[in-house]
Design a protein around this motif. Structure first.
Motif, PDB file in Angstrom:
ATOM      1  N   PRO A  62      -4.680   0.835  -8.765  1.00  0.00           N
ATOM      2  CA  PRO A  62      -4.837  -0.539  -9.273  1.00  0.00           C
ATOM      3  C   PRO A  62      -3.571  -1.396  -9.243  1.00  0.00           C
ATOM      4  CG  PRO A  62      -6.105   0.970 -10.620  1.00  0.00           C
ATOM      5  CD  PRO A  62      -5.312   1.816  -9.676  1.00  0.00           C
ATOM      6  N   PRO A  63      -2.387  -0.885  -9.580  1.00  0.00           N
ATOM      7  CA  PRO A  63      -1.207  -1.758  -9.514  1.00  0.00           C
ATOM      8  C   PRO A  63      -0.957  -2.327  -8.120  1.00  0.00           C
ATOM      9  CG  PRO A  63      -0.715   0.196 -10.809  1.00  0.00           C
ATOM     10  CD  PRO A  63      -2.041   0.436 -10.164  1.00  0.00           C
ATOM     11  N   GLN A  64      -1.182  -1.491  -7.089  1.00  0.00           N
ATOM     12  CA  GLN A  64      -0.973  -1.959  -5.725  1.00  0.00           C
ATOM     13  C   GLN A  64      -2.082  -2.931  -5.283  1.00  0.00           C
ATOM     14  OE1 GLN A  64      -0.318   1.538  -6.518  1.00  0.00           O
ATOM     15  NE2 GLN A  64       1.726   0.628  -6.761  1.00  0.00           N
ATOM     16  N   SER A  65      -3.331  -2.614  -5.591  1.00  0.00           N
ATOM     17  CA  SER A  65      -4.414  -3.514  -5.182  1.00  0.00           C
ATOM     18  C   SER A  65      -4.302  -4.851  -5.903  1.00  0.00           C
ATOM     19  CB  SER A  65      -5.775  -2.863  -5.438  1.00  0.00           C
ATOM     20  OG  SER A  65      -5.988  -2.586  -6.808  1.00  0.00           O
ATOM     21  N   ARG A  66      -3.933  -4.822  -7.183  1.00  0.00           N
ATOM     22  CA  ARG A  66      -3.762  -6.084  -7.909  1.00  0.00           C
ATOM     23  C   ARG A  66      -2.636  -6.914  -7.304  1.00  0.00           C
ATOM     24  NH1 ARG A  66      -4.800  -2.955 -12.744  1.00  0.00           N
ATOM     25  NH2 ARG A  66      -2.541  -2.696 -13.007  1.00  0.00           N
ATOM     26  N   ALA A  67      -1.557  -6.259  -6.903  1.00  0.00           N
ATOM     27  CA  ALA A  67      -0.440  -6.986  -6.302  1.00  0.00           C
ATOM     28  C   ALA A  67      -0.871  -7.695  -5.020  1.00  0.00           C
ATOM     29  CB  ALA A  67       0.719  -6.035  -6.020  1.00  0.00           C
ATOM     30  N   ILE A  68      -1.679  -7.017  -4.206  1.00  0.00           N
ATOM     31  CA  ILE A  68      -2.145  -7.617  -2.953  1.00  0.00           C
ATOM     32  C   ILE A  68      -3.090  -8.777  -3.231  1.00  0.00           C
ATOM     33  CG2 ILE A  68      -3.494  -7.183  -0.857  1.00  0.00           C
ATOM     34  CD1 ILE A  68      -2.382  -4.272  -0.981  1.00  0.00           C
ATOM     35  N   VAL A  69      -4.020  -8.588  -4.152  1.00  0.00           N
ATOM     36  CA  VAL A  69      -4.974  -9.651  -4.472  1.00  0.00           C
ATOM     37  C   VAL A  69      -4.251 -10.867  -5.047  1.00  0.00           C
ATOM     38  CG1 VAL A  69      -6.917 -10.263  -5.970  1.00  0.00           C
ATOM     39  CG2 VAL A  69      -6.919  -8.074  -4.753  1.00  0.00           C
ATOM     40  N   ARG A  70      -3.288 -10.640  -5.916  1.00  0.00           N
ATOM     41  CA  ARG A  70      -2.551 -11.767  -6.487  1.00  0.00           C
ATOM     42  C   ARG A  70      -1.717 -12.492  -5.431  1.00  0.00           C
ATOM     43  NH1 ARG A  70      -0.580  -8.682 -12.043  1.00  0.00           N
ATOM     44  NH2 ARG A  70      -2.600  -8.784 -13.120  1.00  0.00           N
ATOM     45  N   ALA A  71      -1.142 -11.733  -4.511  1.00  0.00           N
ATOM     46  CA  ALA A  71      -0.421 -12.376  -3.413  1.00  0.00           C
ATOM     47  C   ALA A  71      -1.373 -13.198  -2.558  1.00  0.00           C
ATOM     48  CB  ALA A  71       0.285 -11.318  -2.561  1.00  0.00           C
ATOM     49  N   ILE A  73       0.833  -1.201   0.000  1.00  0.00           N
ATOM     50  CA  ILE A  73       0.000   0.000   0.000  1.00  0.00           C
ATOM     51  C   ILE A  73       0.871   1.256   0.000  1.00  0.00           C
ATOM     52  CG2 ILE A  73      -1.613   1.344   1.427  1.00  0.00           C
ATOM     53  CD1 ILE A  73      -2.902  -1.298   2.248  1.00  0.00           C
ATOM     54  N   GLU A  74       2.059   1.167   0.592  1.00  0.00           N
ATOM     55  CA  GLU A  74       2.940   2.332   0.712  1.00  0.00           C
ATOM     56  C   GLU A  74       3.820   2.555  -0.513  1.00  0.00           C
ATOM     57  OE1 GLU A  74       4.952   2.106   4.524  1.00  0.00           O
ATOM     58  OE2 GLU A  74       3.077   1.487   5.489  1.00  0.00           O
ATOM     59  N   GLN A  75       3.685   1.726  -1.541  1.00  0.00           N
ATOM     60  CA  GLN A  75       4.488   1.915  -2.749  1.00  0.00           C
ATOM     61  C   GLN A  75       4.134   3.232  -3.441  1.00  0.00           C
ATOM     62  OE1 GLN A  75       3.692  -1.358  -5.375  1.00  0.00           O
ATOM     63  NE2 GLN A  75       4.727  -2.885  -4.122  1.00  0.00           N
ATOM     64  N   LYS A  76       5.142   4.039  -3.709  1.00  0.00           N
ATOM     65  CA  LYS A  76       5.034   5.179  -4.630  1.00  0.00           C
ATOM     66  C   LYS A  76       3.978   6.212  -4.230  1.00  0.00           C
ATOM     67  CE  LYS A  76       6.553   2.281  -8.477  1.00  0.00           C
ATOM     68  NZ  LYS A  76       6.240   1.753  -9.829  1.00  0.00           N
ATOM     69  N   VAL A  77       3.670   6.304  -2.944  1.00  0.00           N
ATOM     70  CA  VAL A  77       2.757   7.337  -2.467  1.00  0.00           C
ATOM     71  C   VAL A  77       3.338   7.948  -1.205  1.00  0.00           C
ATOM     72  CG1 VAL A  77       0.681   6.265  -3.429  1.00  0.00           C
ATOM     73  CG2 VAL A  77       1.391   5.676  -1.101  1.00  0.00           C
ATOM     74  N   THR A  78       2.763   9.051  -0.766  1.00  0.00           N
ATOM     75  CA  THR A  78       3.209   9.656   0.484  1.00  0.00           C
ATOM     76  C   THR A  78       2.743   8.811   1.667  1.00  0.00           C
ATOM     77  OG1 THR A  78       1.232  11.003   0.793  1.00  0.00           O
ATOM     78  CG2 THR A  78       2.999  11.939  -0.579  1.00  0.00           C
ATOM     79  N   ALA A 122      -0.769   6.595   2.242  1.00  0.00           N
ATOM     80  CA  ALA A 122      -0.710   5.172   2.569  1.00  0.00           C
ATOM     81  C   ALA A 122      -1.359   4.872   3.909  1.00  0.00           C
ATOM     82  CB  ALA A 122       0.746   4.703   2.569  1.00  0.00           C
ATOM     83  N   PHE A 123      -1.078   5.693   4.903  1.00  0.00           N
ATOM     84  CA  PHE A 123      -1.652   5.453   6.223  1.00  0.00           C
ATOM     85  C   PHE A 123      -3.165   5.619   6.199  1.00  0.00           C
ATOM     86  CE2 PHE A 123       2.577   6.976   8.298  1.00  0.00           C
ATOM     87  CZ  PHE A 123       3.173   5.786   7.931  1.00  0.00           C
ATOM     88  N   GLY A 124      -3.640   6.579   5.407  1.00  0.00           N
ATOM     89  CA  GLY A 124      -5.083   6.760   5.287  1.00  0.00           C
ATOM     90  C   GLY A 124      -5.749   5.563   4.635  1.00  0.00           C
ATOM     91  N   ALA A 125      -5.124   5.022   3.589  1.00  0.00           N
ATOM     92  CA  ALA A 125      -5.678   3.853   2.911  1.00  0.00           C
ATOM     93  C   ALA A 125      -5.692   2.647   3.842  1.00  0.00           C
ATOM     94  CB  ALA A 125      -4.870   3.549   1.650  1.00  0.00           C
ATOM     95  N   TRP A 126      -4.604   2.445   4.570  1.00  0.00           N
ATOM     96  CA  TRP A 126      -4.519   1.343   5.537  1.00  0.00           C
ATOM     97  C   TRP A 126      -5.645   1.458   6.562  1.00  0.00           C
ATOM     98  CZ3 TRP A 126      -2.155  -3.195   6.534  1.00  0.00           C
ATOM     99  CH2 TRP A 126      -2.008  -3.626   7.850  1.00  0.00           C
ATOM    100  N   ARG A 127      -5.860   2.659   7.072  1.00  0.00           N
ATOM    101  CA  ARG A 127      -6.892   2.866   8.088  1.00  0.00           C
ATOM    102  C   ARG A 127      -8.279   2.544   7.543  1.00  0.00           C
ATOM    103  NH1 ARG A 127      -5.795   7.677   8.837  1.00  0.00           N
ATOM    104  NH2 ARG A 127      -7.427   8.722   7.642  1.00  0.00           N
TER     105      ARG A 127
END
Length: 318
Positions: A195-204, A139-144, A148-153
Protein backbone atom coordinates in the motif's frame (compact mmCIF):
# COMPACT_ATOMS: atom_id res chain seq x y z
CA UNK A 1 -8.80 -1.81 -19.67
CA UNK A 2 -10.34 -5.05 -18.44
CA UNK A 3 -9.39 -8.64 -19.12
CA UNK A 4 -8.94 -11.93 -17.35
CA UNK A 5 -5.59 -12.61 -15.75
CA UNK A 6 -4.49 -14.94 -18.56
CA UNK A 7 -5.96 -13.05 -21.50
CA UNK A 8 -3.67 -11.34 -23.97
CA UNK A 9 -5.23 -8.57 -26.05
CA UNK A 10 -4.93 -8.69 -29.78
CA UNK A 11 -2.12 -6.74 -31.37
CA UNK A 12 -3.11 -3.40 -32.93
CA UNK A 13 -3.86 -3.37 -36.62
CA UNK A 14 -0.66 -3.40 -38.69
CA UNK A 15 0.78 0.05 -39.23
CA UNK A 16 3.37 1.28 -41.68
CA UNK A 17 6.70 1.48 -39.87
CA UNK A 18 9.11 4.36 -40.20
CA UNK A 19 12.86 3.88 -40.18
CA UNK A 20 16.07 5.76 -39.69
CA UNK A 21 19.76 5.11 -39.07
CA UNK A 22 21.51 6.94 -36.27
CA UNK A 23 25.25 7.50 -36.69
CA UNK A 24 26.68 8.15 -33.22
CA UNK A 25 29.64 10.49 -32.96
CA UNK A 26 30.99 8.45 -30.06
CA UNK A 27 31.74 4.78 -29.33
CA UNK A 28 28.47 3.08 -28.46
CA UNK A 29 27.47 -0.29 -27.10
CA UNK A 30 23.72 -0.33 -27.66
CA UNK A 31 22.89 -3.09 -25.22
CA UNK A 32 25.00 -1.73 -22.36
CA UNK A 33 23.58 1.75 -22.87
CA UNK A 34 19.87 1.17 -23.45
CA UNK A 35 19.65 -2.27 -21.87
CA UNK A 36 19.94 -0.83 -18.34
CA UNK A 37 16.32 0.31 -18.70
CA UNK A 38 15.03 -3.27 -18.79
CA UNK A 39 13.20 -4.24 -15.61
CA UNK A 40 14.08 -7.92 -15.48
CA UNK A 41 14.33 -10.62 -18.15
CA UNK A 42 10.54 -10.77 -18.70
CA UNK A 43 9.93 -7.03 -18.88
CA UNK A 44 6.84 -6.57 -21.12
CA UNK A 45 8.18 -3.18 -22.29
CA UNK A 46 11.61 -4.39 -23.42
CA UNK A 47 13.27 -7.49 -24.79
CA UNK A 48 16.36 -8.60 -26.63
CA UNK A 49 15.81 -10.94 -29.57
CA UNK A 50 19.09 -11.97 -31.17
CA UNK A 51 20.80 -8.78 -32.30
CA UNK A 52 17.66 -6.64 -31.97
CA UNK A 53 16.61 -4.66 -28.92
CA UNK A 54 12.86 -3.99 -28.72
CA UNK A 55 11.28 -1.27 -26.62
CA UNK A 56 7.60 -0.37 -26.15
CA UNK A 57 6.80 3.07 -24.74
CA UNK A 58 3.99 5.50 -24.18
CA UNK A 59 5.25 8.72 -25.70
CA UNK A 60 3.68 12.19 -25.57
CA UNK A 61 2.21 11.35 -29.00
CA UNK A 62 0.89 7.89 -28.14
CA UNK A 63 2.22 4.37 -27.83
CA UNK A 64 5.09 3.18 -30.00
CA UNK A 65 7.34 0.19 -30.49
CA UNK A 66 11.01 0.66 -31.34
CA UNK A 67 13.32 -2.00 -32.78
CA UNK A 68 17.06 -1.24 -32.66
CA UNK A 69 19.89 -3.10 -34.33
CA UNK A 70 23.53 -2.07 -34.29
CA UNK A 71 25.96 -2.55 -37.17
CA UNK A 72 29.11 -0.94 -38.46
CA UNK A 73 26.91 1.61 -40.22
CA UNK A 74 25.22 2.78 -37.02
CA UNK A 75 21.99 2.09 -35.16
CA UNK A 76 19.23 0.92 -37.48
CA UNK A 77 15.86 1.89 -35.98
CA UNK A 78 12.33 0.95 -36.97
CA UNK A 79 9.29 2.29 -35.14
CA UNK A 80 5.57 1.56 -35.23
CA UNK A 81 2.56 3.30 -33.75
CA UNK A 82 1.29 6.85 -33.15
CA UNK A 83 4.42 7.75 -31.20
CA UNK A 84 6.85 6.38 -33.79
CA UNK A 85 8.12 9.78 -34.96
CA UNK A 86 8.71 10.87 -31.37
CA UNK A 87 10.66 7.69 -30.65
CA UNK A 88 12.94 8.21 -33.63
CA UNK A 89 13.48 11.88 -32.79
CA UNK A 90 14.45 10.83 -29.28
CA UNK A 91 16.76 8.04 -30.48
CA UNK A 92 20.07 10.00 -30.21
CA UNK A 93 19.56 10.86 -26.54
CA UNK A 94 18.34 7.32 -25.85
CA UNK A 95 21.73 6.24 -27.20
CA UNK A 96 23.61 8.74 -25.05
CA UNK A 97 24.18 11.61 -27.46
CA UNK A 98 23.69 14.15 -24.64
CA UNK A 99 25.97 12.29 -22.27
CA UNK A 100 28.75 14.86 -21.77
CA UNK A 101 31.64 13.45 -19.73
CA UNK A 102 33.74 16.63 -19.93
CA UNK A 103 35.77 17.02 -16.77
CA UNK A 104 35.36 13.42 -15.69
CA UNK A 105 38.77 12.03 -14.77
CA UNK A 106 39.45 8.72 -13.07
CA UNK A 107 43.07 8.45 -14.21
CA UNK A 108 44.23 8.74 -10.60
CA UNK A 109 42.39 5.57 -9.58
CA UNK A 110 43.84 2.52 -11.39
CA UNK A 111 40.78 0.29 -10.94
CA UNK A 112 38.31 2.90 -12.21
CA UNK A 113 40.65 3.91 -15.03
CA UNK A 114 40.85 0.31 -16.22
CA UNK A 115 37.07 -0.16 -16.13
CA UNK A 116 36.57 3.15 -17.96
CA UNK A 117 38.93 2.02 -20.68
CA UNK A 118 37.09 -1.29 -21.09
CA UNK A 119 33.59 0.25 -21.05
CA UNK A 120 34.21 3.39 -23.09
CA UNK A 121 31.28 2.51 -25.36
CA UNK A 122 28.75 2.58 -22.48
CA UNK A 123 26.76 5.81 -22.30
CA UNK A 124 24.15 7.28 -19.97
CA UNK A 125 20.77 6.85 -21.63
CA UNK A 126 17.87 9.30 -21.38
CA UNK A 127 14.21 8.53 -22.08
CA UNK A 128 12.48 11.81 -21.07
CA UNK A 129 9.59 9.63 -19.83
CA UNK A 130 9.67 10.82 -16.23
CA UNK A 131 6.42 9.37 -14.97
CA UNK A 132 7.17 5.84 -16.14
CA UNK A 133 10.60 6.04 -14.50
CA UNK A 134 9.01 7.31 -11.29
CA UNK A 135 6.52 4.44 -11.26
CA UNK A 136 9.11 1.72 -11.86
CA UNK A 137 11.39 3.16 -9.18
CA UNK A 138 8.54 3.43 -6.67
CA UNK A 139 7.57 -0.20 -7.24
CA UNK A 140 11.19 -1.14 -6.47
CA UNK A 141 11.22 0.56 -3.06
CA UNK A 142 12.19 -1.73 -0.17
CA UNK A 143 11.69 -5.03 -2.02
CA UNK A 144 13.90 -7.45 -3.91
CA UNK A 145 14.43 -7.02 -7.63
CA UNK A 146 12.58 -10.29 -8.19
CA UNK A 147 9.47 -8.95 -6.45
CA UNK A 148 9.62 -5.56 -8.15
CA UNK A 149 10.14 -6.92 -11.64
CA UNK A 150 7.28 -9.36 -11.17
CA UNK A 151 4.94 -6.58 -10.03
CA UNK A 152 5.97 -4.38 -12.97
CA UNK A 153 5.30 -7.23 -15.39
CA UNK A 154 1.85 -7.97 -13.97
CA UNK A 155 0.71 -4.34 -13.89
CA UNK A 156 2.01 -3.41 -17.34
CA UNK A 157 0.56 -6.53 -18.96
CA UNK A 158 -2.83 -6.13 -17.30
CA UNK A 159 -3.30 -2.35 -17.43
CA UNK A 160 -0.97 -1.26 -20.21
CA UNK A 161 -1.67 -1.25 -23.94
CA UNK A 162 -0.59 -3.88 -26.46
CA UNK A 163 2.34 -2.52 -28.42
CA UNK A 164 2.16 -2.33 -32.23
CA UNK A 165 4.54 -3.96 -34.65
CA UNK A 166 5.83 -7.51 -35.28
CA UNK A 167 7.28 -8.01 -31.80
CA UNK A 168 8.81 -11.44 -31.07
CA UNK A 169 6.34 -11.87 -28.20
CA UNK A 170 3.44 -9.71 -27.00
CA UNK A 171 4.77 -6.44 -25.62
CA UNK A 172 2.97 -3.67 -23.78
CA UNK A 173 3.35 0.06 -23.32
CA UNK A 174 2.73 1.39 -19.79
CA UNK A 175 -0.69 2.80 -18.87
CA UNK A 176 -1.50 6.48 -19.22
CA UNK A 177 -1.08 8.59 -16.10
CA UNK A 178 -4.85 8.38 -15.61
CA UNK A 179 -4.56 4.64 -16.12
CA UNK A 180 -2.07 4.34 -13.27
CA UNK A 181 -4.36 6.40 -11.07
CA UNK A 182 -7.31 4.14 -11.86
CA UNK A 183 -5.72 0.81 -10.93
CA UNK A 184 -7.86 -0.64 -8.10
CA UNK A 185 -6.34 -1.45 -4.72
CA UNK A 186 -6.93 -5.17 -5.13
CA UNK A 187 -4.90 -5.20 -8.36
CA UNK A 188 -1.92 -3.55 -6.68
CA UNK A 189 -2.17 -6.12 -3.89
CA UNK A 190 -2.44 -9.03 -6.30
CA UNK A 191 0.64 -7.80 -8.17
CA UNK A 192 2.59 -7.74 -4.90
CA UNK A 193 2.85 -3.97 -4.47
CA UNK A 194 2.48 -2.80 -0.88
CA UNK A 195 0.00 0.00 0.00
CA UNK A 196 2.66 2.67 0.69
CA UNK A 197 4.09 2.22 -2.81
CA UNK A 198 0.73 2.02 -4.60
CA UNK A 199 -0.53 5.10 -2.74
CA UNK A 200 2.61 7.00 -3.73
CA UNK A 201 2.04 6.19 -7.41
CA UNK A 202 -1.66 7.07 -7.31
CA UNK A 203 -0.96 10.36 -5.55
CA UNK A 204 1.73 11.22 -8.07
CA UNK A 205 -0.72 10.42 -10.86
CA UNK A 206 -3.19 12.85 -9.32
CA UNK A 207 -0.67 15.59 -10.08
CA UNK A 208 -0.75 14.49 -13.71
CA UNK A 209 1.77 15.33 -16.42
CA UNK A 210 2.69 18.62 -14.78
CA UNK A 211 4.94 16.88 -12.26
CA UNK A 212 6.92 15.25 -15.08
CA UNK A 213 7.09 18.54 -16.98
CA UNK A 214 8.38 20.32 -13.89
CA UNK A 215 11.13 17.74 -13.40
CA UNK A 216 12.29 18.05 -17.01
CA UNK A 217 12.24 21.85 -16.84
CA UNK A 218 14.24 21.99 -13.58
CA UNK A 219 17.81 23.16 -14.08
CA UNK A 220 19.64 21.21 -11.36
CA UNK A 221 19.55 17.82 -9.75
CA UNK A 222 18.73 19.45 -6.44
CA UNK A 223 15.71 21.16 -7.99
CA UNK A 224 14.55 17.88 -9.48
CA UNK A 225 14.95 16.13 -6.14
CA UNK A 226 12.96 18.89 -4.44
CA UNK A 227 10.09 18.46 -6.91
CA UNK A 228 10.07 14.68 -6.73
CA UNK A 229 10.41 14.40 -2.96
CA UNK A 230 7.54 16.86 -2.51
CA UNK A 231 5.32 13.94 -3.53
CA UNK A 232 4.06 11.78 -0.66
CA UNK A 233 5.96 8.51 -0.45
CA UNK A 234 8.83 9.63 -2.71
CA UNK A 235 12.20 9.85 -0.99
CA UNK A 236 15.79 10.43 -1.98
CA UNK A 237 16.35 6.94 -3.39
CA UNK A 238 13.30 7.05 -5.68
CA UNK A 239 14.09 10.59 -6.83
CA UNK A 240 17.64 9.62 -7.75
CA UNK A 241 16.53 6.49 -9.60
CA UNK A 242 13.99 8.55 -11.55
CA UNK A 243 16.67 11.05 -12.53
CA UNK A 244 18.99 8.26 -13.63
CA UNK A 245 16.44 6.39 -15.74
CA UNK A 246 14.52 9.27 -17.31
CA UNK A 247 17.18 11.96 -17.57
CA UNK A 248 20.53 10.18 -17.62
CA UNK A 249 21.66 12.30 -14.69
CA UNK A 250 25.45 11.87 -14.38
CA UNK A 251 25.54 12.95 -10.73
CA UNK A 252 22.55 11.13 -9.20
CA UNK A 253 23.33 8.88 -6.23
CA UNK A 254 20.71 6.47 -4.89
CA UNK A 255 20.97 7.13 -1.17
CA UNK A 256 19.34 4.42 0.92
CA UNK A 257 20.04 1.56 -1.48
CA UNK A 258 20.41 -1.77 0.30
CA UNK A 259 23.67 -2.70 -1.48
CA UNK A 260 25.10 0.35 -3.22
CA UNK A 261 27.12 1.95 -0.41
CA UNK A 262 28.69 -1.42 0.42
CA UNK A 263 29.68 -2.00 -3.20
CA UNK A 264 31.12 1.48 -3.67
CA UNK A 265 33.03 1.28 -0.42
CA UNK A 266 34.48 -2.13 -1.15
CA UNK A 267 35.48 -1.20 -4.71
CA UNK A 268 37.21 2.03 -3.67
CA UNK A 269 38.67 1.08 -0.29
CA UNK A 270 38.30 -2.67 0.21
CA UNK A 271 35.86 -2.12 3.08
CA UNK A 272 32.13 -1.53 3.46
CA UNK A 273 30.87 1.98 4.13
CA UNK A 274 27.47 3.53 4.87
CA UNK A 275 25.73 6.20 2.80
CA UNK A 276 27.72 9.03 4.39
CA UNK A 277 30.94 7.17 3.70
CA UNK A 278 29.89 6.58 0.10
CA UNK A 279 29.17 10.27 -0.45
CA UNK A 280 32.58 11.14 1.00
CA UNK A 281 34.31 8.68 -1.32
CA UNK A 282 32.43 10.00 -4.35
CA UNK A 283 32.97 13.68 -3.50
CA UNK A 284 36.09 14.06 -5.70
CA UNK A 285 33.91 13.30 -8.71
CA UNK A 286 31.09 15.75 -7.88
CA UNK A 287 28.99 16.25 -10.99
CA UNK A 288 29.88 12.77 -12.24
CA UNK A 289 29.15 10.53 -9.27
CA UNK A 290 26.71 8.33 -11.21
CA UNK A 291 29.47 7.69 -13.75
CA UNK A 292 31.71 6.34 -10.99
CA UNK A 293 28.89 4.14 -9.72
CA UNK A 294 28.28 2.78 -13.23
CA UNK A 295 31.97 1.92 -13.56
CA UNK A 296 31.95 0.10 -10.23
CA UNK A 297 28.81 -1.85 -11.11
CA UNK A 298 30.20 -2.67 -14.56
CA UNK A 299 33.48 -4.16 -13.41
CA UNK A 300 34.58 -3.18 -9.93
CA UNK A 301 35.82 -5.68 -7.36
CA UNK A 302 33.00 -7.38 -5.47
CA UNK A 303 32.95 -8.44 -1.85
CA UNK A 304 32.43 -12.16 -1.29
CA UNK A 305 28.84 -12.85 -0.26
CA UNK A 306 28.69 -13.42 3.50
CA UNK A 307 25.27 -14.96 3.92
CA UNK A 308 22.15 -16.19 2.16
CA UNK A 309 20.22 -13.95 -0.18
CA UNK A 310 17.31 -12.03 1.27
CA UNK A 311 14.22 -14.19 1.00
CA UNK A 312 11.31 -12.18 -0.41
CA UNK A 313 8.23 -12.05 1.74
CA UNK A 314 4.92 -12.48 -0.09
CA UNK A 315 2.32 -10.19 1.49
CA UNK A 316 -0.48 -11.15 -0.88
CA UNK A 317 -1.75 -13.92 1.37
CA UNK A 318 -2.56 -11.45 4.13
Amino acid sequence: MSMTADAVPDAPAPATPITTTYHPAHPLNLFRTVGVLMRGPRDPTMLVDGVTLWRASRTPEGIATLALRQSGEGIHATAWGPGASWMLEQLPVLCGADDDASGFDVSGHPILADIARRTISSRLTRTDLVFDALVSATIEQKVTSLQAFGAWRVLITRFGERAPGPTPRPMFAPPTIDGWRGIPSWAWHRAGVEPPQSRAIVRAAERGQRIADAVIAAETGADRDRILTSLPGIGAWTAAETRIRALGDPDAVSIGDYHLAHEVGFALTGSRVDDDGMLELLAPWAGHRQRVIRLILAGGPREARRGPRLAPEDHRTR
